[in-house]
Scaffold this motif. Structure first.
Motif, PDB file in Angstrom:
ATOM      1  N   PHE A  32      -6.683   3.288   1.202  1.00 33.02           N
ATOM      2  CA  PHE A  32      -5.785   2.138   1.328  1.00 33.02           C
ATOM      3  C   PHE A  32      -4.368   2.639   1.528  1.00 33.02           C
ATOM      4  O   PHE A  32      -3.869   3.474   0.761  1.00 33.02           O
ATOM      5  CB  PHE A  32      -5.862   1.269   0.066  1.00 33.02           C
ATOM      6  N   ASN A  33      -3.715   2.109   2.572  1.00 36.71           N
ATOM      7  CA  ASN A  33      -2.336   2.501   2.832  1.00 36.71           C
ATOM      8  C   ASN A  33      -1.528   1.301   3.320  1.00 36.71           C
ATOM      9  O   ASN A  33      -2.008   0.162   3.299  1.00 36.71           O
ATOM     10  CB  ASN A  33      -2.283   3.654   3.842  1.00 36.71           C
ATOM     11  N   VAL A  34      -0.315   1.549   3.773  1.00 37.39           N
ATOM     12  CA  VAL A  34       0.581   0.467   4.141  1.00 37.39           C
ATOM     13  C   VAL A  34       0.057  -0.336   5.336  1.00 37.39           C
ATOM     14  O   VAL A  34       0.349  -1.536   5.464  1.00 37.39           O
ATOM     15  CB  VAL A  34       2.002   1.009   4.400  1.00 37.39           C
TER      16      VAL A  34
ATOM     17  N   SER B  86      -2.095  -2.898  -3.730  1.00 41.88           N
ATOM     18  CA  SER B  86      -2.906  -1.686  -3.666  1.00 41.88           C
ATOM     19  C   SER B  86      -4.361  -2.114  -3.716  1.00 41.88           C
ATOM     20  O   SER B  86      -4.674  -3.281  -3.979  1.00 41.88           O
ATOM     21  CB  SER B  86      -2.604  -0.751  -4.847  1.00 41.88           C
TER      22      SER B  86
ATOM     23  N   ASN C 214      -3.063  -1.174   5.781  1.00 40.31           N
ATOM     24  CA  ASN C 214      -3.952  -2.166   5.166  1.00 40.31           C
ATOM     25  C   ASN C 214      -3.148  -3.280   4.512  1.00 40.31           C
ATOM     26  O   ASN C 214      -3.519  -4.463   4.576  1.00 40.31           O
ATOM     27  CB  ASN C 214      -4.838  -1.497   4.107  1.00 40.31           C
TER      28      ASN C 214
ATOM     29  N   SER D 104       6.086   2.616   0.407  1.00 39.31           N
ATOM     30  CA  SER D 104       4.804   3.242   0.152  1.00 39.31           C
ATOM     31  C   SER D 104       4.955   4.400  -0.815  1.00 39.31           C
ATOM     32  O   SER D 104       5.791   5.287  -0.611  1.00 39.31           O
ATOM     33  CB  SER D 104       4.213   3.735   1.482  1.00 39.31           C
TER      34      SER D 104
ATOM     35  N   TYR E 110      -0.604   3.831  -2.300  1.00 37.98           N
ATOM     36  CA  TYR E 110      -1.633   4.242  -1.352  1.00 37.98           C
ATOM     37  C   TYR E 110      -2.583   5.295  -1.929  1.00 37.98           C
ATOM     38  O   TYR E 110      -2.249   6.067  -2.824  1.00 37.98           O
ATOM     39  CB  TYR E 110      -1.011   4.734  -0.049  1.00 37.98           C
ATOM     40  N   THR E 111      -3.792   5.264  -1.399  1.00 42.96           N
ATOM     41  CA  THR E 111      -4.839   6.231  -1.701  1.00 42.96           C
ATOM     42  C   THR E 111      -5.446   6.661  -0.371  1.00 42.96           C
ATOM     43  O   THR E 111      -4.965   6.280   0.700  1.00 42.96           O
ATOM     44  CB  THR E 111      -5.930   5.603  -2.590  1.00 42.96           C
TER      45      THR E 111
ATOM     46  N   CYS F 205       3.608  -0.727  -1.814  1.00 42.22           N
ATOM     47  CA  CYS F 205       2.211  -0.345  -1.584  1.00 42.22           C
ATOM     48  C   CYS F 205       1.902   0.984  -2.264  1.00 42.22           C
ATOM     49  O   CYS F 205       2.545   2.000  -1.981  1.00 42.22           O
ATOM     50  CB  CYS F 205       1.935  -0.246  -0.084  1.00 42.22           C
TER      51      CYS F 205
END
Length: 340
Positions: free
Chosen positions: A153-155, A117, A157, A173, A149-150, A147
């Protein structure tokens, strides 16, 4: 529905202090679940007959390499598949990663879960994540990336970190949940809130029984799920099989398993005027954590369950694990219609 994974959060110690950590793991936390207790739980899980896998996480379990080697070996010898979750701090080179994972593979390890993350990357070096994944793949282990995520930032990335290895890796995710340290250290604007109340049962999540370093047992390993109303017991007081048996008559457990935490939302809104969350929720686990961790909403849950238990009794409906809320609602409506 049955449990197939027995998960041990073997320690509260972690060499990272990630902002999003729902368990609030920390370098100064010293609690570690002892091996005799873990062995006993594995024996009891074997007797239950539904468990197929042992999961090891923390904290950071690789801080206790002899410990996780012993757990892996014992679980494997008793017929369980074993997986371990890690931040990969130890994979300082491909050679070192191969050596450590080779020891675990020889002891029975089948899968490594790599935590990724934007919060991990404030501490972790991307090359170490890559080294761990490459070593795992070369040893024939399942390499999985979890992962968180925000908005930023996700899978996608996460996949870039692993380059050509990405095609050989399983990516999972999950949203960052504002629980634990994340409730304070992660800005609300970073989170992926849903527009509506999240619905969905916990049936898929209630397959991974979680045992904390303190020995407390919870019905899932989901982030933010460790709240007092969900605690099923403690392994120092009850066996795994007795805890599993008691869930059959645990009405809160059955409601969450069947329809999920959204079941309680209308009752809370009716009595309190709302859920007390201005922005909403990121997923059902966040909704559950919010409801179960706030005293005022917990009281509504308790009152609702008392009412539900009385109505089930009046309708002669058993709450064992065949309990079906939709069927209950249908039967209750029949009673109302008939004027009984």
């Amino acid at each position: 529905m049955s449990y197939d994974v027995l998960g041990f959060l073997v320690t509260e110690r972690c060499n990272f202090t990630c902002r999003h950590c729902c368990n609030e793991s920390h370098p100064r936390n010293s609690l570690v679940l002892d091996l005799p207790s873990i062995y006993r739980c594995i024996d009891e899980a074997k007797n239950v007959g539904t468990f197929r896998e042992v999961g090891i996480s923390g904290g950071e379990p690789f801080l206790f390499m002899p410990h996780i080697l012993a757990i892996t070996r014992y679980a494997s010898e008793n017929g369980f598949s074993v997986q371990i979750s890690t931040n990969c701090f130890w994979a300082t080179s491909e050679e070192r990663a191969h050596t450590l994972l080779g020891e675990l593979s020889s002891s029975g390890l089948k899968c490594i879960n790599i935590s990724v993350s934007e919060f991990h990357l404030e501490y972790a070096k991307a090359i170490r994540l890559y080294n761990a994944a490459k070593a795992a793949i070369s040893l024939g282990l399942i390499a999985r990336v979890n992962c968180v995520y925000t908005k930023s930032f996700n899978v996608d990335n996460a996949r870039k970190i692993f380059g050509e290895l990405a095609e050989s890796i399983q990516f999972l995710s999950v949203p960052c949940i504002p629980a634990g340290r994340a409730a304070v250290d992660v800005l609300a604007d970073e989170l992926c809130y849903l527009d509506n109340i999240p619905h969905g049962s916990c049936v898929q999540r209630f397959t991974r029984l979680a045992v904390t370093a303190a020995g407390d047992v919870y019905p899932c390993c989901s982030p933010g799920g460790f709240t007092e109303p969900l605690k099923l017991g403690n392994i120092n007081e009850k066996s795994i099989d007795s805890i599993m048996f008691e869930t059959r008559n645990n009405l809160l457990f059955q409601v969450l398993r069947t329809v999920g935490p959204s079941f309680f939302v209308p009752f809370i809104e009716q009595r309190l005027g709302g859920l007390g969350s201005e922005r909403g929720f990121v997923d059902p686990c966040h909704l559950c954590h919010t409801i179960m961790s706030r005293p005022e909403t917990r009281r509504v849950v308790e009152e609702t369950l008392e009412q539900l238990a009385g109505e089930l009794c009046a309708l002669n409906v058993d709450i064992v694990d065949e309990f079906d809320v939709d069927e209950f609602d249908e039967r209750r409506q029949e009673v109302v219609t008939d004027g009984r």
